[in-house]
Design a protein around this motif. Structure first.
Motif, mmCIF file in Angstrom:
data_model
loop_
_atom_site.group_PDB
_atom_site.id
_atom_site.type_symbol
_atom_site.label_atom_id
_atom_site.label_comp_id
_atom_site.label_asym_id
_atom_site.label_seq_id
_atom_site.Cartn_x
_atom_site.Cartn_y
_atom_site.Cartn_z
ATOM 1 N N ALA A 199 6.937 -0.749 -2.459
ATOM 2 C CA ALA A 199 5.963 -0.839 -3.544
ATOM 3 C C ALA A 199 6.611 -0.746 -4.916
ATOM 4 C CB ALA A 199 4.915 0.262 -3.402
ATOM 5 N N VAL A 219 19.114 11.970 1.464
ATOM 6 C CA VAL A 219 17.691 12.160 1.155
ATOM 7 C C VAL A 219 16.858 11.055 1.790
ATOM 8 C CG1 VAL A 219 15.991 12.132 -0.717
ATOM 9 C CG2 VAL A 219 18.138 13.408 -0.992
ATOM 10 N N VAL A 223 0.813 -1.218 0.000
ATOM 11 C CA VAL A 223 0.000 0.000 0.000
ATOM 12 C C VAL A 223 0.847 1.267 0.000
ATOM 13 C CG1 VAL A 223 -2.229 -0.612 0.964
ATOM 14 C CG2 VAL A 223 -0.282 -0.300 2.492
ATOM 15 N N ALA A 224 2.079 1.129 0.449
ATOM 16 C CA ALA A 224 2.974 2.293 0.490
ATOM 17 C C ALA A 224 2.360 3.442 1.259
ATOM 18 C CB ALA A 224 3.364 2.722 -0.921
ATOM 19 N N ALA A 225 1.729 3.130 2.368
ATOM 20 C CA ALA A 225 0.994 4.154 3.101
ATOM 21 C C ALA A 225 1.827 4.823 4.197
ATOM 22 C CB ALA A 225 -0.266 3.554 3.712
ATOM 23 N N CYS A 226 2.660 4.041 4.864
ATOM 24 C CA CYS A 226 3.311 4.626 6.037
ATOM 25 C C CYS A 226 4.485 5.519 5.664
ATOM 26 C CB CYS A 226 3.759 3.535 7.008
ATOM 27 S SG CYS A 226 5.245 2.658 6.498
ATOM 28 N N ARG A 227 5.092 5.265 4.544
ATOM 29 C CA ARG A 227 6.203 6.055 3.986
ATOM 30 C C ARG A 227 7.483 5.930 4.804
ATOM 31 N NH1 ARG A 227 3.860 6.390 -0.683
ATOM 32 N NH2 ARG A 227 5.150 8.106 -1.442
ATOM 33 N N LYS A 240 11.620 12.264 -6.596
ATOM 34 C CA LYS A 240 11.231 12.181 -5.185
ATOM 35 C C LYS A 240 11.661 10.840 -4.618
ATOM 36 C CE LYS A 240 6.612 13.864 -6.301
ATOM 37 N NZ LYS A 240 5.218 13.560 -6.012
ATOM 38 N N PRO A 241 11.876 10.788 -3.313
ATOM 39 C CA PRO A 241 12.156 9.483 -2.698
ATOM 40 C C PRO A 241 10.980 8.523 -2.931
ATOM 41 C CG PRO A 241 11.971 11.209 -1.008
ATOM 42 C CD PRO A 241 11.868 11.880 -2.323
ATOM 43 N N LEU A 260 11.086 5.002 2.579
ATOM 44 C CA LEU A 260 11.501 5.783 1.403
ATOM 45 C C LEU A 260 12.992 5.636 1.133
ATOM 46 C CD1 LEU A 260 9.399 9.020 2.086
ATOM 47 C CD2 LEU A 260 8.940 7.238 0.385
ATOM 48 N N GLU A 318 16.957 11.252 5.674
ATOM 49 C CA GLU A 318 16.131 12.329 6.215
ATOM 50 C C GLU A 318 14.647 12.039 6.040
ATOM 51 O OE1 GLU A 318 17.363 16.073 4.665
ATOM 52 O OE2 GLU A 318 18.912 16.274 6.222
ATOM 53 N N ALA A 319 14.316 11.471 4.898
ATOM 54 C CA ALA A 319 12.916 11.139 4.660
ATOM 55 C C ALA A 319 12.436 10.139 5.710
ATOM 56 C CB ALA A 319 12.742 10.565 3.256
ATOM 57 N N GLY A 329 12.144 11.723 9.112
ATOM 58 C CA GLY A 329 10.974 12.605 9.144
ATOM 59 C C GLY A 329 9.708 11.818 9.389
ATOM 60 N N VAL A 330 9.577 10.712 8.679
ATOM 61 C CA VAL A 330 8.372 9.893 8.841
ATOM 62 C C VAL A 330 8.318 9.338 10.264
ATOM 63 C CG1 VAL A 330 7.229 7.771 8.128
ATOM 64 C CG2 VAL A 330 8.134 9.342 6.399
#
Ligand code: FMN
Ligand code: SF4
Ligand code: FES
Lengths: 214, 783, 433
Positions: free
Chosen positions: B70, B87, B49-53, B64-65, B56, B90-91, B94-95
């Motif tokens: 997915a 990148v 689902v690639a929902a939680c991110r 974009k990351p 990345l 940090e992504a 951040g999540v």
């Protein structure tokens, strides 16, 4: 009101309108809401039954969309747009006044059961800010006084004409329209100067196109 | 299995070049080189689902990351994870920060603390401190989504693993994400609980402590637990489990990852039904005294008493009745004890309705044949036909695997059954309607060919001619046929020869060579082993009533599960001497002369043979425990009877079983029984997964999630009997009756279906009936 | 550049929304022509016009149609995105009220071109009168034999369903719209597969904005060159611009793409009396704001991009100096928080956090480090969320900080309502001086 065999039949009729019946879930929730004033457990069970879904699947949808209410609502739904543009142009002031007048806050219903009040998001009528809706009909370019007057009339049971749409007839009637059962009010006026601003300006400037082209 | 070569693509992850099959997800490719990318929503057995991110990564050429859970690899792809990309790092951080702002951080009181992906990944991939200082979202805590499953909504990270599992894997979308945005939360609709047979899996895959079980909540901390891999004793699916123990007490059981069998799932019975092995156990041997009362006895005393009683019955005056729940080792020991010590062939494990046709079928087509149809075969089959078999109730992992196959779109399921059950609905099964007992005639419509797998269940035994016809049709069509029993020990019992006429490995007692070989492996005189087939379960019950035996050896069953509980009990009462090997006090132990407590699955090592014929060895969970296995107890009795059959410890038994494994001599011929026509209204019945089974004792939360017992009838049958949904139906035989609430269903007429052993519906006790038995149906008074 | 009343040409006629009114001005002539044309040729024509989607992203429409696989044996669907819910966007709603038949005719032609026999018009639920008008137009078209089976003896069948949403901005995002139309929560779908391959009911689907589709009959009738006489190479044609806010004559202005904002503003009578422009947002709250220095920018996709913003929906919101930009941005973030679907972490949690910090600032109770934190959080959302709603939520703050940093800094000690009298930004206040 409660869900009768008529509602069941209408729900089944909605299911027939789509290549896959589940597509009828949103209209069906509007339908049960039009009967019961909110999406009740019975309404959820009806949708689940007709569409062969679990009640959790229906509840998941019913709670996602803001127009579906899970608690009792008033006869009329009053929405005041307080998104940035409307809010700044007067929506905040209208909200404050109406909320104080009615003694109800966001998503609350007046004690007499007449009005449910809601801060609503942008109604795609920014040119007509500040915008208020009663039973989701447009009350464009609203003022505090104008809204007060409209609510007073409704309290007295008098007709109130929306600015781009018909006389309001209660939220349940609107919900039925949304469900897909037409109320025949299509001819109520819908055009105003702001919609014609460009056309009128073009005419004044002689910038209209030759008839043959458009 | 097809042998199409896998197309490989070249990818570079963090500078490491590798080749992986095309279509591999980046997150899995990274795992292969030991790069662990954080993740929450990702689960290998759920659709991405690639929902939680959280996962990345940087992919060269992408602005974009990208969510590595997915994105599939493509030729030449260059991936940089948190290890080599600022990148990505940090992504991810951040999540992680976002995930924690609304999380209560109550790890010290949370069940998941210590084994929590959120806790762990926050340490490894998060920032050291949060900048969030606002009010957190709050929910009333916790709520019950079922009697067993509790939900602490404020801990939830909206990964949707639980809801996707319920929907995709179990097919029970009774929990769902409700509301939206920051208010989004998992939930049920009002009063419709998450009563899925598979609900416990959601606790296990929840990457935080949002879902917990009433059973385990606040019971223990992960770091105080000792985990032991084991095999589930509840059914023939053969799940690998992990049992977690603290100070000699089982705290919980989880599904263990076994790609070939249960993947990462199990059912709630396997997960929660373990208290039976802890509370209310038999702890000491019991011997009936002169006073006619059972008294606690020492082991030597009890063994001596058992030996004395059994000694009198040697040479054919004894019979052995066993349930279908023994390990391969214990079943083997029973077989050997019966033939080699007692000298009897009156032995049967089928403490349930059975038939001679079935015994022949099992001897011909199951005994000693090893791995047959497998889970992988189910997944690969174009067409699976279910006959007298309800996978969701009777072998829940078979149900999951079939559902997986069906969802992939390459497998079609057809059911020869009386009605569309919830389980069959989830398999999108085509129906060939057959009245219980009339399945044989329906088979013709099943379109069985060489790409068909036919699965048949235990109740085929009560439909004369069904197994015969299935053998004939599948042989002719070149189709695969698998028999799926309900109990965990049935396959092993058959392999061991716990059937009259059958010796270990599919050998026949009538085969002299086989008798000699078996006797030589056992180290006994071949003359001891009876040369003609003995009596089966009902034959033994009948003969006992007619005083044919000096002694009965009984072990591992509930009288109420047998075809005719009254008759079984009467036979046991009648027998001059009864030795019972049991884990818990039962109606059998109550009237036995000697009761010998034996080990449960947690207290011993052993092997279950699952329906595939796959050996599922397991180790002893409670190591410090020295409860004896059936095999050890039998060896001690044999010893006391001056009949040395060896130590009978697991290693020795396994070695012997292996020596008897490959049998190339004569086997039983397939049965050829004519079908009979049953007129009138017949009974359909099977055991629901969660019911009154003795091994579900002591777990009220689990019991509360069982399905409501209902009498299912078709609309026409209902009308014919003046019934409608909600009425009380009375189902009767000459023996008695059962009253249950009516549920009108889509199904075949002239049939009433009720559960075999549920609240208010004890078919064998109350009706003495089985699947396919004629019964009468009428309307009862208010329930 | 000039005003180009085309879609709006007859809105002042009392029956403009009826079939009769529409037919009086060549209505359904284009569809009749289309039915005699090879579908691929229609797609080619649309490609040649260079028409770009009016829903916000400006994706070339002809190219989108061309992605639909042909002869795949699956049903194809056309879905019209009439969810118009982006703050500031208010062009599709008037179009559907006044001229719904241009949409229906466009639907018919587009469906014919992409070989769809079923089309859906997904209209946000909060606009019952719009729904009445579009449904009425569909009914009229059915009755006139312009929809249904074997239309005009052509062998082409088309069913059109008007579907009401139920209050969720995210359903404007095309894949969320599809899930919603399938009776699910409106949460965006993972791509690939793209809707052109597996959209509604997992079948090839084209999703276009109302205005995009309403352009089609005019294009079909008048041709490529006619269309391209307006606009620029990269932004050909004309557009409905809805100018709102602190202007003298807010309203719908249909004009050639490439018209400068200054010209548009002049048509709208300029900023209200006695006030001056503070900032304007060219195409919905999801695109970065601009100021006075950008007045001469042509309203095209490329010029807006070059200025660091986007044409978006082409519905400029104009704010004068009575406006608290802090309050404006804060309110937009409340909106994004309210409308975040909840699927992905950055948007769900980020909008929760940022809107909380902005509220604090609005009350004059912010902390010095809040501004840096919000900037950081916007970076943590932008490009990392599942769909463009997250990106949109991360847009207003950094854009506003570029021009009005001091106002945000003031939020550490001064409530916004103190810095800016809320009454003065309303339309009720009497003109200054
Ligand atoms: C959060 C969000 C909301 C959107 N809302 C709308 C909308 O209301 N109407 C619309 O046409 N497009 C909307 N879009 C854009 C659509 O996803 C899509 O690009 C558009 O409908 C395509 O049509 P077009 O090519 O004709 O512009 C939205 C996108 C996002 C991310
Ligand atoms: S960015 Fe994420 S949470 Fe926000 S609307 Fe899109 S998918 Fe939903
Ligand atoms: S693990 Fe990839 S987005 Fe959740």
């Amino acid at each position: 009101m409660s869900l009768t065999e008529t509602t069941w039949d209408e729900a089944r009729e909605l299911a027939e309108r789509y290549p896959q019946s589940r597509s009828a879930l949103l209209p069906m929730l509007h339908l049960v809401q039009s009967v019961e004033g909110s999406v009740t457990s019975d309404g959820i069970a009806l949708c689940a039954d007709v569409l062969d879904l679990t009640t959790a699947e229906v509840a998941a949808v019913a709670t996602f969309y803001t127009m579906y209410k899970r608690h009792n609502t008033g006869k009329h739904h009053v929405g005041v747009c307080t998104n940035t543009l409307c809010g700044l142009l007067g929506g905040d002031a209208i909200w404050k006044a109406v909320s104080e007048d009615l003694g109800a806050g966001h998503d609350e219903t007046t004690a007499d059961g007449l009005f449910s009040l809601e801060r609503i998001e942008c109604q795609a009528a920014c040119t007509h800010a500040p915008v208020v809706t009663i039973d989701w009909e447009f009350f464009d370019d609203s003022t505090v006084e104008g809204v007060r007057a409209a609510l007073k009339k409704l309290k007295k049971g008098e007709d109130v004409q929306s600015t781009r749409g018909p006389v309001v007839r209660g939220i349940n009637a609107t919900e039925r329209q949304l469900a897909g059962f037409d109320d025949g009010e299509v001819h109520a006026s819908a055009i105003d100067d702001k919609m014609l601003a460009g056309l009128n300006a073009a005419k004044a400037l002689g910038q209209t196109l030759p008839k043959s082209e458009v | 299995m097809t042998n199409t070569p896998v197309e490989l693509v070249n990818v570079t992850i963090d500078g490491v070049e590798m080749q992986v099959p095309k279509g591999t997800l980046v997150i899995r490719a990274a795992e292969q080189i030991g790069v662990q990318i954080p993740r929450f929503c990702d689960h290998p057995l759920l659709e991405p689902v690639a929902a939680c991110r959280a996962c990345l990564v940087e992919i060269e050429g992408q602005p974009k990351p990208q969510p590595s859970c997915a994105v599939t690899v493509t030729e030449g792809m260059k991936v940089r994870t948190q290890h080599s990309s600022v990148v990505a790092d940090e992504a991810q951080k951040g999540v992680m920060e976002f995930l924690l702002i609304n999380h209560p951080l109550d790890c010290p009181v949370c069940d998941k603390g210590g084994e929590c992906p959120l806790q762990n990944q926050a340490m490894s991939n998060g920032r050291s401190e949060s900048r969030f200082d606002g009010p957190k979202r709050e929910f009333e805590k916790p709520i019950n989504v079922s009697a067993q499953i509790l939900l602490d909504r404020e801990r939830c990270v909206s990964c949707a693993r639980c809801t996707r599992f319920a929907d995709q894997v179990a097919g029970d979308p009774m929990i769902a994400l409700l509301e939206r945005g920051a208010h989004q939360q998992v939930g049920i609709s009002d009063d419709d609980p998450f009563d899925s047979y598979y609900s416990g899996n959601t606790i296990q895959i929840c990457p935080v402590g949002a879902l917990t079980s009433a059973k385990y909540r606040f019971r223990s901390r992960p770091f105080d637990l000792v985990s032991v891999p084991t095999t589930c004793e509840h059914c023939a699916s053969g799940c690998s489990l992990r049992t977690d123990v603290r100070r000699g007490v089982v705290q919980r059981r989880l599904a263990w990852d076994d790609a070939q069998v249960n993947e990462e799932w199990n059912c709630d019975k396997g997960r929660f039904a373990f208290p039976y092995a802890q509370e209310g156990r038999l702890t000491t041997p019991l011997v009936r005294g002169e006073d006619g009362v059972l008294h606690a006895a020492s082991w030597p005393e009890a063994i001596a008493a058992a030996a004395a009683g059994l000694n009198k019955a040697r040479g054919g005056r004894a019979a052995v009745l066993a349930g279908g729940r023994h390990t391969a080792e214990d079943a083997y020991a029973l077989s050997k004890f019966a033939r080699g010590v007692l000298g009897t062939d009156d032995i049967d494990f089928r403490a349930r309705p059975h038939s001679a046709e079935e015994a022949t079928f099992l001897a011909a087509r199951v005994a000693g044949l090893g791995l047959g149809v497998t889970y992988a075969d189910l997944e690969a089959a174009a067409h699976v036909v279910l006959v007298a078999f309800e996978p969701e109730d009777e072998s829940p992992i078979v149900q999951l695997r079939l559902r997986k196959a069906v969802r992939r779109g390459r497998t079609h399921v057809t059911a020869v059954a009386s009605h569309v059950t919830e389980g069959l609905y989830k398999l999108n099964a085509s129906m060939i309607e057959a009245k219980p007992g009339a399945e044989v005639a329906a088979l013709a419509a099943a379109d069985i060919n060489d790409s068909t797998v036919v699965l048949v269940g235990e109740r085929a035994a009560t439909v004369p001619g069904l197994l015969s016809e299935l053998v004939r049709i599948t042989d002719q069509a070149g189709a695969k046929l698998a028999w799926i029993p309900r109990r965990a020990g049935e396959r092993a019992a058959i392999d061991a020869g716990l059937l009259p006429g059958l010796l270990p490995g599919g050998r026949l007692v009538t085969d002299e060579g086989a008798r000699h070989y078996v006797a030589s492996v056992w180290g006994v005189d071949a003359g001891l082993i009876p040369a003609t087939a003995g009596r089966d379960f009902s034959g033994i019950v009948g003969a006992a009533a007619a005083d044919a035996y000096e002694a009965l050896l009984v072990t591992g069953f509930d009288v109420d599960d047998t075809a005719h509980p009254d008759a079984t009990l009467a036979a046991l009462q009648r027998a001059p001497f009864v030795v019972a090997l049991e884990q818990r006090p039962t109606a059998v132990t109550a009237l036995a002369n000697v009761v010998l407590p034996v080990a449960t699955v947690t207290e011993k090592s052993g092997t279950f043979i699952n329906w595939e014929g796959r050996a599922r060895q397991f180790a002893q969970v409670l190591r410090e425990n020295n409860t004896l296995t059936d095999a050890r107890v039998l060896a001690m009795i044999a010893d006391a009877m001056d009949s040395l059959i060896g130590r009978q410890d697991v290693a020795q038994v396994r070695e012997e079983i292996a020596r008897l494994a490959n049998h190339n001599g004569p086997r039983a011929a397939a049965p050829a029984v004519e079908a009979t026509v049953v007129d009138g209204l017949t009974l359909g019945t099977w055991n629901q997964l969660l019911d009154h089974g003795t091994m579900q004792a002591g777990e009220p939360f689990l019991a509360a999630t069982a399905r409501e017992p209902l009498a299912r009838v078709s609309a026409e049958t209902a009308t014919a009997h003046g019934l409608s949904t909600g009425d009380t139906a009375v189902i009767s035989t000459t023996k008695g009756s059962i009253s249950l609430t009516v549920q009108v269903i889509d199904g075949v007429d002239n049939t009433v279906w009720i559960p075999t052993n549920s609240e208010g519906s004890h078919v064998r006790v109350a009706l003495g009936a089985a699947h396919g038995t004629p019964v009468t149906l009428s309307k009862g008074g208010a329930h | 550049m000039v005003l180009t009343p085309i879609l709006t040409a007859h809105w002042d006629e009392a029956d403009s929304y009826t079939l009769a009114g529409y037919k009086r001005h060549h209505g359904y002539v284009a569809f009749a022509k289309a039915l005699k044309t090879d579908p691929d040729a229609i797609i080619q024509t649309v490609k040649d016009t260079g028409l770009r989607g009016r829903g916000g992203a400006g994706f070339p429409t002809g190219m989108k149609w061309g992605f639909v696989p042909q002869n795949d044996g699956k049903p194809h669907y056309l879905v019209v995105n009439a969810d118009e819910s982006e703050p500031g966007a208010c062009k599709d709603i008037p179009l559907m009220l006044a001229n719904p038949h241009s949409l229906i005719e466009g639907v018919a032609i587009a469906s014919y071109a992409i070989r769809a026999n079923h089309a859906f018009i997904y209209i946000r639920g909060e606009v019952p009168h719009v729904i009445r008008r579009v449904r009425h137009a569909v009914d009229e078209a059915y009755r006139a034999g312009l929809l249904g089976e074997n239309i005009q003896g052509s062998g082409f069948d088309l069913d059109v369903v008007v579907h009401a949403g139920a209050g969720a901005y995210i359903c404007g995002e095309e894949t969320a719209l599809l899930d919603s139309l399938e009776g699910r929560r409106g949460q965006p779908r993972l791509k690939p597969p793209f809707p052109a391959v597996a959209g509604l009911y997992a079948s090839p689907t084209v999703i276009n904005n109302v205005e995009t589709i309403a352009n089609i009959p005019y294009i079909m009738r008048n041709g490529v060159d006619w269309f391209r006489q307006w606009g620029t190479e990269k932004s050909p044609g004309f557009k409905l611009f809805a100018v709102s806010g602190h202007v003298q004559r807010p309203g719908i202005y249909e004009a050639a793409l490439g018209t400068t904002f200054r010209e548009l503003l002049e048509h709208a009578g300029g900023i209200r009396k006695g006030r001056k422009l503070k900032f304007w947002v060219p195409g919905g709250s999801s695109v970065p704001m601009l100021t006075e220095e950008h007045l001469d920018l042509p309203m095209t996709y490329e010029d807006m991009a070059a200025a660091g913003t986007m044409l978006g929906t082409g519905t400029p919101m104009v704010f004068d100096e009575t406006t608290s930009v802090l309050k404006a941005v804060s309110r937009w973030l409340q909106f994004y928080k309210h409308e975040s679907c909840g699927k992905c972490t950055p948007c769900r949690e980020g909008t929760y956090w940022i809107s909380d910090l902005l509220k604090r600032l609005e009350k004059g109770e912010g902390k010095m480090e809040d501004l840096g934190t919000i900037e950081d959080l916007c970076r943590q959302i932008s490009g990392r969320s599942f769909c463009a709603l997250g990106d949109a939520a991360a847009t207003p703050f950094p854009a506003a900080m570029k021009f009005f940093r001091d106002e945000f800094e003031a939020g550490i000690s001064t409530p916004a309502d103190q810095a800016f009298n809320p009454l003065s930004s309303t339309v009720f206040v009497k003109a200054k001086g």
